[in-house]
Design a protein around this motif. Structure first.
Motif, PDB file in Angstrom:
ATOM      1  N   TYR A  20      34.046  11.888  60.733  1.00 56.86           N
ATOM      2  CA  TYR A  20      35.114  11.487  61.645  1.00 56.86           C
ATOM      3  C   TYR A  20      34.822  10.074  62.166  1.00 56.86           C
ATOM      4  CZ  TYR A  20      36.124  16.506  61.822  1.00 56.86           C
ATOM      5  OH  TYR A  20      36.409  17.804  61.496  1.00 56.86           O
ATOM      6  N   PRO A  21      35.484   9.045  61.636  1.00 58.32           N
ATOM      7  CA  PRO A  21      35.275   7.689  62.178  1.00 58.32           C
ATOM      8  C   PRO A  21      35.745   7.615  63.620  1.00 58.32           C
ATOM      9  CG  PRO A  21      37.129   7.718  60.660  1.00 58.32           C
ATOM     10  CD  PRO A  21      36.487   9.068  60.557  1.00 58.32           C
ATOM     11  N   ASP A  22      35.211   6.656  64.368  1.00 56.95           N
ATOM     12  CA  ASP A  22      35.425   6.615  65.811  1.00 56.95           C
ATOM     13  C   ASP A  22      36.817   6.141  66.209  1.00 56.95           C
ATOM     14  OD1 ASP A  22      32.048   5.523  66.075  1.00 56.95           O
ATOM     15  OD2 ASP A  22      32.839   7.520  66.475  1.00 56.95           O
ATOM     16  N   LEU A  23      37.357   5.094  65.571  1.00 56.61           N
ATOM     17  CA  LEU A  23      38.624   4.504  66.013  1.00 56.61           C
ATOM     18  C   LEU A  23      39.456   4.053  64.833  1.00 56.61           C
ATOM     19  CD1 LEU A  23      37.482   2.158  68.951  1.00 56.61           C
ATOM     20  CD2 LEU A  23      38.933   4.169  69.175  1.00 56.61           C
ATOM     21  N   MET A  24      40.785   4.059  65.048  1.00 62.53           N
ATOM     22  CA  MET A  24      41.705   3.372  64.150  1.00 62.53           C
ATOM     23  C   MET A  24      42.640   2.554  65.024  1.00 62.53           C
ATOM     24  SD  MET A  24      44.205   4.892  61.212  1.00 62.53           S
ATOM     25  CE  MET A  24      44.742   3.835  59.870  1.00 62.53           C
ATOM     26  N   VAL A  25      42.787   1.284  64.693  1.00 56.58           N
ATOM     27  CA  VAL A  25      43.623   0.400  65.494  1.00 56.58           C
ATOM     28  C   VAL A  25      44.724  -0.196  64.623  1.00 56.58           C
ATOM     29  CG1 VAL A  25      41.710  -0.186  67.033  1.00 56.58           C
ATOM     30  CG2 VAL A  25      42.182  -1.641  65.082  1.00 56.58           C
ATOM     31  N   GLU A  26      45.859  -0.403  65.249  1.00 57.75           N
ATOM     32  CA  GLU A  26      46.946  -1.136  64.601  1.00 57.75           C
ATOM     33  C   GLU A  26      46.998  -2.522  65.225  1.00 57.75           C
ATOM     34  OE1 GLU A  26      51.186  -0.349  65.458  1.00 57.75           O
ATOM     35  OE2 GLU A  26      51.339   0.054  63.303  1.00 57.75           O
ATOM     36  N   LEU A  27      46.840  -3.544  64.395  1.00 61.04           N
ATOM     37  CA  LEU A  27      46.801  -4.913  64.874  1.00 61.04           C
ATOM     38  C   LEU A  27      48.205  -5.466  65.049  1.00 61.04           C
ATOM     39  CD1 LEU A  27      43.898  -6.195  62.591  1.00 61.04           C
ATOM     40  CD2 LEU A  27      43.749  -5.300  64.928  1.00 61.04           C
ATOM     41  N   ALA A  28      48.299  -6.535  65.794  1.00 60.39           N
ATOM     42  CA  ALA A  28      49.604  -7.134  66.074  1.00 60.39           C
ATOM     43  C   ALA A  28      50.288  -7.630  64.808  1.00 60.39           C
ATOM     44  CB  ALA A  28      49.436  -8.285  67.069  1.00 60.39           C
ATOM     45  N   ASP A  29      49.514  -7.971  63.756  1.00 55.67           N
ATOM     46  CA  ASP A  29      50.119  -8.428  62.500  1.00 55.67           C
ATOM     47  C   ASP A  29      50.472  -7.282  61.555  1.00 55.67           C
ATOM     48  OD1 ASP A  29      46.943  -9.551  61.020  1.00 55.67           O
ATOM     49  OD2 ASP A  29      47.693  -7.564  61.576  1.00 55.67           O
ATOM     50  N   GLY A  30      50.314  -6.037  62.011  1.00 55.01           N
ATOM     51  CA  GLY A  30      50.719  -4.882  61.222  1.00 55.01           C
ATOM     52  C   GLY A  30      49.609  -4.234  60.429  1.00 55.01           C
ATOM     53  N   ARG A  31      48.460  -4.870  60.322  1.00 55.48           N
ATOM     54  CA  ARG A  31      47.359  -4.270  59.558  1.00 55.48           C
ATOM     55  C   ARG A  31      46.704  -3.134  60.351  1.00 55.48           C
ATOM     56  NH1 ARG A  31      43.411  -9.012  58.058  1.00 55.48           N
ATOM     57  NH2 ARG A  31      43.893  -9.560  60.240  1.00 55.48           N
ATOM     58  N   ARG A  32      46.035  -2.244  59.624  1.00 53.32           N
ATOM     59  CA  ARG A  32      45.305  -1.139  60.239  1.00 53.32           C
ATOM     60  C   ARG A  32      43.813  -1.278  59.941  1.00 53.32           C
ATOM     61  NH1 ARG A  32      50.879   0.258  58.845  1.00 53.32           N
ATOM     62  NH2 ARG A  32      51.686   0.152  60.967  1.00 53.32           N
ATOM     63  N   LEU A  33      43.027  -1.037  60.938  1.00 51.76           N
ATOM     64  CA  LEU A  33      41.576  -1.177  60.805  1.00 51.76           C
ATOM     65  C   LEU A  33      40.898   0.068  61.358  1.00 51.76           C
ATOM     66  CD1 LEU A  33      39.017  -2.876  60.200  1.00 51.76           C
ATOM     67  CD2 LEU A  33      39.223  -3.815  62.518  1.00 51.76           C
ATOM     68  N   VAL A  34      40.037   0.681  60.557  1.00 58.63           N
ATOM     69  CA  VAL A  34      39.231   1.830  60.980  1.00 58.63           C
ATOM     70  C   VAL A  34      37.848   1.304  61.380  1.00 58.63           C
ATOM     71  CG1 VAL A  34      38.203   4.032  60.294  1.00 58.63           C
ATOM     72  CG2 VAL A  34      40.485   3.397  59.479  1.00 58.63           C
ATOM     73  N   ILE A  35      37.349   1.746  62.545  1.00 59.05           N
ATOM     74  CA  ILE A  35      36.109   1.217  63.105  1.00 59.05           C
ATOM     75  C   ILE A  35      35.140   2.368  63.378  1.00 59.05           C
ATOM     76  CG2 ILE A  35      35.063  -0.124  64.974  1.00 59.05           C
ATOM     77  CD1 ILE A  35      37.786  -1.384  65.478  1.00 59.05           C
ATOM     78  N   GLU A  36      33.912   2.202  62.906  1.00 60.66           N
ATOM     79  CA  GLU A  36      32.822   3.120  63.225  1.00 60.66           C
ATOM     80  C   GLU A  36      31.840   2.389  64.130  1.00 60.66           C
ATOM     81  OE1 GLU A  36      32.337   6.171  62.830  1.00 60.66           O
ATOM     82  OE2 GLU A  36      30.239   6.385  63.383  1.00 60.66           O
ATOM     83  N   VAL A  37      31.403   3.035  65.223  1.00 62.25           N
ATOM     84  CA  VAL A  37      30.539   2.392  66.206  1.00 62.25           C
ATOM     85  C   VAL A  37      29.205   3.131  66.260  1.00 62.25           C
ATOM     86  CG1 VAL A  37      30.314   1.599  68.577  1.00 62.25           C
ATOM     87  CG2 VAL A  37      32.580   1.806  67.546  1.00 62.25           C
ATOM     88  N   LYS A  38      28.107   2.393  66.126  1.00 58.19           N
ATOM     89  CA  LYS A  38      26.764   2.938  66.246  1.00 58.19           C
ATOM     90  C   LYS A  38      26.042   2.258  67.406  1.00 58.19           C
ATOM     91  CE  LYS A  38      27.127   5.752  62.831  1.00 58.19           C
ATOM     92  NZ  LYS A  38      27.237   7.197  63.139  1.00 58.19           N
TER      93      LYS A  38
END
Length: 604
Positions: free
Chosen positions: A455-473
């Motif tokens: 389960y990755p920690d975050l998914m964000v939608e950027l202002a330019d429409g792209r999606r980024l999944v972020i894992e934090v350690k």
């Protein structure tokens, strides 16, 4: 009979008699009368002598279990005890009651002492065989009696290693390394704690683990689990479920272990590992007036055991610094007050950073350092998640988990660590983000021939429409762990197939690509590479290499990611290749991709 010998130390002869009577199926009351001790003291001693199953919750149950096992003559620790009691001499006669006259020091000298498991003469002969010097040149001292309590195999192995390293074998060094390997190399300064140096976290863990050597094995295991010194911190209830005993029983043993871990004044005693820890912590955490510096203490605790509950951690550290148990309550209040002050300071800094655009700059760095699929444009679809797929731990389950009130989402957002909270705060406030979701996906990954869920920690939608999944350690060394590498590789491929980006960052927003770009001494890297040619390295040996060659954890993480080595925990092992499924992984997909969108597996 009155327990006239209450408080006297147990001798080996008295323990033999206890086991004899246990083997003869005598009742605790009769054994207690023969020993002139209380029934509770008898039951407690049996519990300390044997290592019973975890589901035995009270002393009487341990007594009955030990007696049945002795009668069956099973292998293991009880079998060795059978050898002791079958070779015991005539009926033991208790010594006369201790005198109540004279000074405390005189009474202490008159008490019987614990008989050593190895004779001092054997220690002297072993010293002679290792050094090649006549044993007569070894002056008798208190170190000999301490060394005599260790197993002969351990003494020989440690002695040979020290003699090969220094060309001599000092008794003081021998004692220290028998307690905890290379403990004298573990040092900390207030400046390192203030600066948040990388070595504070792992040296702090080693110091606390070394100090707990004096705690009995069962209580020590509970403290290691509770503090997170052997993995992740867990609750009293979880530990109770594991050992199949009540939460209250675990709490009682935690309190007992913390009291035994505390440093007590013992003039003239041999310098041991916990004495070294006491000196290091006092120099690192205490002000000139001898009192604990609250800011240094909180910074140390946050760096070393961030997930552990505050009160027992503070009691452990304060006890190791020589402070009394009743002083912990006031200390805890000061620490809580400082935590609230730091929270206000963080909020003020965030407001200032927001005004200066620093939050956007931080997030832009994370976005630029992410791995994006080549040739993929903006994905014009709705945000592809419908809410968290997993809820965080309860806020009172671990001290660093909880919920943030999100103005952007209009709901509470859960987090499991301080690093996750910092990243959520960043995406909550940054103007580059349209929306986001925590724990948004379930990604399968393969490890050791089995499929696991991640389960990755975050998914964000950027202002330019792209999606980024972020894992934090929490730290850069976690980015280099083999299990996390497998997760990162699987998540990167998963996201690329859907046109999304992926990145894994530590609490300072550094990525695995940043690790590769760090400069590491070629000679230091050659030392670790040469050692790995002989096979996997466990933590005690690896820690000794790191200390001897001044290699930081960040340096080690860089070497692992750059060379494609494999770092395991539980148990802690470093290998040049996977130990489970036999397939080498390459870190190219966490560092970027080729122009045609394929994974560049040669960049590691």
């Amino acid at each position: 009979m009155e327990a006239v010998r209450r408080g006297d130390r147990w001798t080996e002869e008295e323990e033999d008699h206890l086991l004899c009577k246990l083997f003869d199926q005598e009742e605790p009351e009769a054994i207690a009368a023969a020993h002139q001790r209380s029934v509770v003291a008898i039951l407690l001693r049996v519990e300390q002598l044997v290592d019973g199953p975890a589901d035995l919750e009270d002393n009487l149950a341990v007594f009955e279990w030990a007696r049945s096992e002795l009668l069956k003559g099973q292998a293991g620790s009880l079998a060795s005890m059978l050898d002791r009691i079958t070779s015991a001499a005539a009926e033991w006669t208790p010594p006369p009651p201790r005198s109540t006259s004279g000074s405390p020091a005189q009474r202490a000298q008159s008490r019987p002492r614990q008989a050593p498991s190895v004779g001092q003469s054997e220690v002297a002969l072993l010293w002679s065989s290792i050094t090649g010097l006549p044993s007569e040149r070894l002056t008798s001292g208190p170190e000999l009696s301490v060394l005599a309590r260790h197993d002969a195999t351990v003494l020989e192995a440690v002695g040979i290693r020290l003699f090969q390293r220094y060309g001599t074998l000092e008794l003081s060094d021998w004692v220290l390394d028998c307690d905890w390997l290379d403990v004298e190399r573990l040092t900390l300064t207030p400046e390192q704690i203030i600066d948040g140096a990388d070595e504070v976290s792992w040296i702090g863990v080693e110091l606390l683990r070394a100090a707990l050597v004096k705690v009995p094995v069962g209580d020590r295991d509970i403290l290691l689990r509770r503090m997170g010194l052997d993995g992740k911190s867990v609750t009293l209830s979880s530990i109770g479920e594991y050992f199949e005993v009540s939460r209250e029983r675990i709490r009682q043993r935690e309190v007992r272990g913390l009291r035994r871990a505390a440093v007590t004044s013992s003039p003239g005693a041999v310098f041991r590992s916990w004495d070294h820890v006491h000196g290091v912590l006092r120099k690192a955490l205490c002000a000139e007036d001898g009192q604990l510096d609250t800011r240094l203490l909180l910074s140390f605790v946050e760096a070393v055991v961030p997930a552990a509950p505050r009160r027992p951690v503070l009691q452990l550290v304060a006890g190791l610094c020589g402070f009394l148990e009743d002083e912990v309550a006031g200390l805890e209040l000061r620490v809580r007050s400082l935590e609230a002050e730091r929270a206000r300071e963080r909020a003020e800094r965030q407001r200032a950073e927001r005004a200066l655009g620093k939050l956007n700059d931080k997030l832009a760095k994370v976005i630029d350092g992410a791995s994006w699929p080549a040739g993929t444009g903006i994905v014009a679809v709705a945000f592809p998640v419908d809410g968290p797929k997993r809820t965080p731990r309860e806020p009172d389950d671990r001290s660093n988990s909880g919920y943030l009130d999100s103005a952007r989402l209009g709901r509470l957002v859960g987090y499991d660590s301080d690093a996750e909270r910092a990243m959520i705060t960043l995406v909550e406030e940054a103007g580059l983000v349209t929306t986001y979701c925590e724990q948004p996906l379930v990604i399968p990954y393969e490890m050791d021939g089995r499929t696991h869920s991640y389960y990755p920690d975050l998914m964000v939608e950027l202002a330019d429409g792209r999606r980024l999944v972020i894992e934090v350690k929490a730290s850069n060394i976690e980015l280099a762990e083999y299990r996390n590498i497998r997760k990162i590789v699987a998540a990167t491929e998963f996201c690329h197939r859907r046109g999304w980006g992926f990145t894994a960052v530590d609490s300072r927003f550094h990525t695995a690509a940043d690790l590769v770009e760090r400069e590491v001494g070629l000679a230091q890297e050659a030392v670790v590479r040469a050692r790995l040619q002989d096979g996997p390295v466990d933590w005690p040996e690896l820690r000794s290499v790191l200390l001897r060659h001044q290699i930081s954890r960040a340096d080690l993480a860089t070497m692992i990611v750059r060379n494609g080595w494999c770092l395991y925990t539980r148990p802690y092992l470093l290998s040049s290749m996977p130990l489970g499924d036999g397939r080498l992984w390459r870190s190219g997909c966490i560092l970027g991709s080729t122009d045609d969108g394929s994974i560049d597996t040669d960049r590691a």
